[in-house]
Every structure is written in C-alpha cells, then in structure tokens.
Design a protein around this motif. Structure first.
Motif, PDB file in Angstrom:
ATOM      1  N   LEU A 226     -10.423   1.133  10.295  1.00  0.00           N
ATOM      2  CA  LEU A 226      -9.098   0.674  10.715  1.00  0.00           C
ATOM      3  C   LEU A 226      -8.474  -0.183   9.619  1.00  0.00           C
ATOM      4  O   LEU A 226      -7.264  -0.119   9.373  1.00  0.00           O
ATOM      5  N   ASN A 227      -9.292  -0.989   8.967  1.00  0.00           N
ATOM      6  CA  ASN A 227      -8.796  -1.807   7.866  1.00  0.00           C
ATOM      7  C   ASN A 227      -8.418  -0.956   6.657  1.00  0.00           C
ATOM      8  O   ASN A 227      -7.412  -1.214   5.996  1.00  0.00           O
ATOM      9  N   VAL A 228      -9.218   0.066   6.370  1.00  0.00           N
ATOM     10  CA  VAL A 228      -8.901   0.954   5.255  1.00  0.00           C
ATOM     11  C   VAL A 228      -7.566   1.659   5.499  1.00  0.00           C
ATOM     12  O   VAL A 228      -6.717   1.752   4.605  1.00  0.00           O
ATOM     13  N   ALA A 229      -7.370   2.148   6.719  1.00  0.00           N
ATOM     14  CA  ALA A 229      -6.119   2.836   7.043  1.00  0.00           C
ATOM     15  C   ALA A 229      -4.927   1.906   6.849  1.00  0.00           C
ATOM     16  O   ALA A 229      -3.887   2.304   6.302  1.00  0.00           O
ATOM     17  N   LEU A 230      -5.062   0.653   7.272  1.00  0.00           N
ATOM     18  CA  LEU A 230      -3.957  -0.291   7.154  1.00  0.00           C
ATOM     19  C   LEU A 230      -3.636  -0.601   5.698  1.00  0.00           C
ATOM     20  O   LEU A 230      -2.468  -0.562   5.283  1.00  0.00           O
ATOM     21  N   LEU A 231      -4.641  -0.910   4.911  1.00  0.00           N
ATOM     22  CA  LEU A 231      -4.353  -1.273   3.522  1.00  0.00           C
ATOM     23  C   LEU A 231      -3.766  -0.094   2.753  1.00  0.00           C
ATOM     24  O   LEU A 231      -2.947  -0.276   1.845  1.00  0.00           O
ATOM     25  N   ARG A 232      -4.137   1.125   3.135  1.00  0.00           N
ATOM     26  CA  ARG A 232      -3.563   2.295   2.468  1.00  0.00           C
ATOM     27  C   ARG A 232      -2.067   2.434   2.771  1.00  0.00           C
ATOM     28  O   ARG A 232      -1.263   2.696   1.872  1.00  0.00           O
ATOM     29  N   VAL A 233      -1.672   2.297   4.040  1.00  0.00           N
ATOM     30  CA  VAL A 233      -0.249   2.482   4.361  1.00  0.00           C
ATOM     31  C   VAL A 233       0.589   1.346   3.780  1.00  0.00           C
ATOM     32  O   VAL A 233       1.734   1.561   3.359  1.00  0.00           O
ATOM     33  N   LEU A 234       0.037   0.142   3.728  1.00  0.00           N
ATOM     34  CA  LEU A 234       0.767  -0.968   3.117  1.00  0.00           C
ATOM     35  C   LEU A 234       0.930  -0.745   1.617  1.00  0.00           C
ATOM     36  O   LEU A 234       2.000  -0.999   1.048  1.00  0.00           O
TER      37      LEU A 234
END
Length: 308
Positions: free
Chosen positions: A170-178
């Motif tokens: 979930l953290n990886v997905a967030l940092l990617r979209v940001l």
C-alpha cells in the motif's frame, strides 16, 4: 453517460465515510452510481470509463486521460482486490473503499458539470471539476491523487487489518502515484538535472507513465498475498527496485510534503516519517526501505537528486 434527473433523497452517505450529509442531488447521484457497481469489478471499470465521456457522452479532450486510470483498475480487478466480500476468495475491504472514493468523486464532479445541483462534498470534487473544465496532465493528477490520498486517510483502520505484505505494498502504491504526479508538476523535485524529461515521462496520456504506475511486477498477482514479505522483496523486478530505492526513496520526505501542499491534504504529511513511509506501517520496521547495495542506485540518486 447521460445523467438522469430525480428528486434527491432526504440524506446522502458518501462511500467509505459513514458520514451523513444534507440533501445534495449531485452527491446522491454519485452515491447511487457507486452502490450499483460495488460488487462487480467489471462494472466498476465500466463506470470509471463512462466518467471520462462526460455528462453528455462526448468529451474527446478528456478521453486520453483515462488510459492510466483504466490500466490500474484493470490490474486491481485481475488481482481480485475488488471482488465482492462474499466471493471466494473475498476482495479487500481497503482496496474496495479506496476505489469507491475514486469513483464517487469522479461521478459527483461529472454530475455537477452536467447541471445537477449540489455543493462539492469534498476538496477532491473541486479538483475533479477543475480537471473537467481544463483537462491538463497536472489537473488530472491533482484530482486523481486527491481522491486516492483521501481514500488512504479515510481508511487507515481498514489498512491496519491487511496482511503485512499488503500493508507494505500500500505504501509502494502511494509513493508511486505521488512521484508520477511530481514528474509533471514538479520535475526538478522528481528528476533533478533530468527535469526536462519529467512532463514526457509522467503524462498520463502517454504510455511512459505506465512504467511508473505499473505495480504488476511489484505486488503479488493475487489477493491476499500468500508468501512472507521478504520473499516478495527478493523477487521484485529490478527496474522497479531501482525506481523505488534509487530515485524515489531519497526524496520521499520532500515528495510527501510537496504533495500535501499540492493536493491541499495536510494529513498526507503524517504518512511519512524521516523519509520512511509509515502508512499502516511501523517506523521501527523501516529497514525494508533501505536501498540495495551497489553503484547503480547511488548513481541514479546523484543524477536525479532533487533541485530547488
């Protein structure tokens, strides 16, 4: 998607929030649309696609932007996270709630643009409305990421219930979209001396953005994840690992702070601590974010170091 007219219900409930609101026809219409597709992943995808056609079914300037959003949602459907909770195996309460939020905000903004009355129910709806009026890459990312980040912030309790490997991803997905947003809107932050490439690499209308947003080689193929986190990290795709640890991780604190300001969501700052993601994740377990040894990550870090 042509909008139908009807009398508003007495009260409307926004998906995922549990908060009752005064009558709001646009918000009510959006809630009905999401409720009608909630347990059918393919209908979720179809609803997302329709929002890019506009209230009258014709929005040629908006259609190219659906490429990145559709790709990511199709991947979610294949993985099974959007399955109904009665399916075997069931979907993820967290992924479903965040997806609800994205669909809801887009539907409400589209309804308002089509003349359905009602005040915006959230800042994200205001940003989607801005995108509808001025469809640019930066406006798309602001709207899309405001919905996604709002979903993260609203559903932290559900995130805590996910298995440990899933919480990491979930953290990886967030940092990617940001980060992909920053490629377009803050290229010096994202790529340093290579900033001139940012808008091309991050444009959601082009295929290159998929390299950054693609999680198919990072996250497990099926939900829930069956192996331990270390097993997934050992098999992570080399390019994705270089991107996450060599390029994004060194500027993570700055990225979250910039994104919080850009999206008008100060709560996003609470999801990173001392440059380490901490969404449903203990800071004490930050060793998983340590960059791999070797000259290539260090070289990438130097080449793309954030610049003012």
């Amino acid at each position: 998607m042509r909008l139908g007219r009807r009398e508003p219900r007495a009260r409307a409930t926004r998906p995922g929030s549990g908060v009752q609101r005064p009558p709001n026809p646009a918000a009510d219409w959006a809630a009905d649309q999401v409720a009608g597709v909630r347990d059918d992943p393919l209908r979720r995808i179809a609803l997302l696609a329709r929002t890019y056609h506009g209230p009258e079914g014709q929005a040629p300037r908006h259609l190219p932007f659906r490429r990145a959003a559709m790709s990511f949602m199709r991947w979610q459907a294949r993985r099974g996270v959007l399955n109904s909770l009665s399916s075997q195996p069931p979907g993820s309460r967290w992924w479903r709630a965040v997806n609800d939020r994205l669909l809801y905000d887009g539907c409400e903004a589209m309804a308002r643009s089509g003349g359905v009355p009602g005040e915006p129910s959230s800042p994200a709806v205001v940003l989607w409305t801005a995108f509808i009026h001025h469809p640019t890459a930066r406006n798309w990312y602001r709207a899309h990421n405001a919905s996604i980040v709002s979903g993260y912030l609203d559903n932290r309790e559900l995130a805590e219930q996910e298995p440990m490997p899933e919480r990491f991803f979930l953290n990886v997905a967030l940092l990617r979209v940001l980060y992909t947003h920053a490629l377009v809107a803050a290229p010096k932050l994202a790529l340093g001396r290579l900033a001139v490439l940012g808008r091309f690499l991050g444009d959601p209308r082009l295929g290159m953005a998929g390299v950054f947003l693609s999680l198919g080689r990072v996250l497990p193929d099926r939900y829930p994840p069956a192996a331990e986190l270390r097993a997934y990290l050992a098999h992570e795709h080399r390019l994705g690992r270089m991107l996450d640890y060599g390029v994004i991780q060194p500027r993570l604190q700055l990225l979250y702070e910039w994104s919080a300001h850009e999206l008008g969501l100060p709560g996003l700052r609470d999801l990173v601590h001392d440059g380490n993601p901490v969404y449903a994740w203990s800071y004490q377990d930050r060793d998983v974010w340590s960059p791999p040894a070797g000259p290539l990550p260090r070289l990438l870090g130097r080449l793309t170091a954030a610049r003012p």
